[in-house]
Design a protein around this motif. Structure first.
Motif, mmCIF file in Angstrom:
data_model
loop_
_atom_site.group_PDB
_atom_site.id
_atom_site.type_symbol
_atom_site.label_atom_id
_atom_site.label_comp_id
_atom_site.label_asym_id
_atom_site.label_seq_id
_atom_site.Cartn_x
_atom_site.Cartn_y
_atom_site.Cartn_z
ATOM 1 N N UNK A 1 -8.477 53.478 66.843
ATOM 2 C CA UNK A 1 -8.047 52.086 66.736
ATOM 3 C C UNK A 1 -9.239 51.179 67.023
ATOM 4 N N UNK A 2 -9.511 50.281 66.104
ATOM 5 C CA UNK A 2 -10.676 49.409 66.206
ATOM 6 C C UNK A 2 -10.321 48.112 66.936
ATOM 7 N N UNK A 3 -11.362 47.307 67.188
ATOM 8 C CA UNK A 3 -11.128 45.987 67.782
ATOM 9 C C UNK A 3 -10.267 45.122 66.867
ATOM 10 N N UNK A 4 -10.417 45.311 65.557
ATOM 11 C CA UNK A 4 -9.599 44.546 64.626
ATOM 12 C C UNK A 4 -8.127 44.934 64.764
ATOM 13 N N UNK A 5 -7.847 46.236 64.900
ATOM 14 C CA UNK A 5 -6.468 46.672 65.123
ATOM 15 C C UNK A 5 -5.911 46.035 66.400
#
Length: 257
Positions: free
Chosen positions: A141-145
């Motif tokens: 899970x990325x910062x955007x998620x």
């Protein structure tokens, strides 16, 4: 949803809390929100845990893909495990591999969840719970998620709080009605009247009450109950106290006793 498309993401977030949701009962609202959030993040599971009255524990209130959390009444201490840390630290937390993480809830591992992302549910500067999503396959899970899920939580939290307060108010008002006498007794030589006006504090009612009843040897019992506290626990406690007080009074005990 194409998470690389800002317009599509914004459209999904707008739909997340459309006006129609405001009229749903709390359980239906939570289920609908989880369906939309799981679609938003393309996750296999989603869950909402709400902070209990005393602020010390989170309780699973709704789940998608891990319904056992709710069925078994899972409770997580504030600051403990995955959800407890999110609530205490008030920030998103992602777990790439559940098998090597501090996760208190065994159901998450039993269901084969590999990766998790969770965020706090904020309302007016305080946290009312935690929203988390999970996948059955390893996923980073990325910062955007995290930003997308936090935006979803920011929109959903006030709707959840309003529905929860409305549900609690209805329950407490029902308890409140059981506390108050249906009619005052007719007593020769006396004229009795009463008026009860509850003061709403943050849209929550307490368990204040009054009662009048006949006792032996021509005596009359008159009681006013004022509880320190609000909501369901206060009203439930005063319901028990009202019943006990009548019983003790009719046994002949003095008010002081």
């Amino acid at each position: 949803m194409d998470q690389d498309d800002p317009a599509a993401t914004l459209d999904e977030l707008e739909q997340l809390t459309d006006a129609a949701l405001a009229y749903l009962p709390l359980d239906d609202l939570l289920r609908e929100l989880l369906d939309r959030i799981a679609a938003l993040l393309d996750s296999d599971t989603a869950a909402i845990l709400l902070l209990e009255e005393d602020g010390g524990m989170l309780r699973a209130r709704a789940a998608k893909g891990i319904e056992e959390e709710v069925e078994q009444g899972v409770r997580i201490p504030m600051g403990g495990g995955f959800a407890g840390r999110i609530a205490a630290e008030r920030r998103p937390i992602a777990i790439a591999d559940v098998d090597h993480a501090d996760v208190l809830n065994p159901i998450l591992r039993q269901k084969g969840i590999r990766s998790l992302l969770g965020v706090p549910l904020p309302v007016a500067g305080r946290v009312i719970g935690v929203l988390h999503v999970g996948t059955l396959q390893p996923r980073e899970f990325t910062e955007q998620h995290a930003r997308i899920l936090q935006l979803a939580a920011d929109r959903a939290a006030p709707v959840i709080e309003n529905a929860r307060m409305y549900e609690e108010r209805r329950l407490v008002e029902t308890l409140q009605r059981t506390l108050l006498p249906g009619a005052l007794p007719q007593i020769a030589g006396m004229s009795l009247s009463a008026r009860y006006e509850p003061a709403a504090v943050a849209a929550r009612i307490g368990g204040d009450w009054y009662d009048v009843f006949r006792l032996s040897r021509g005596r009359i019992g008159l009681v006013v109950g004022d509880v320190v506290g609000r909501g369901v626990p206060a009203a439930a406690l005063m319901t028990q106290l009202r019943t006990a007080l009548r019983a003790y009074a009719r046994e002949g005990h003095s008010p002081a006793v």
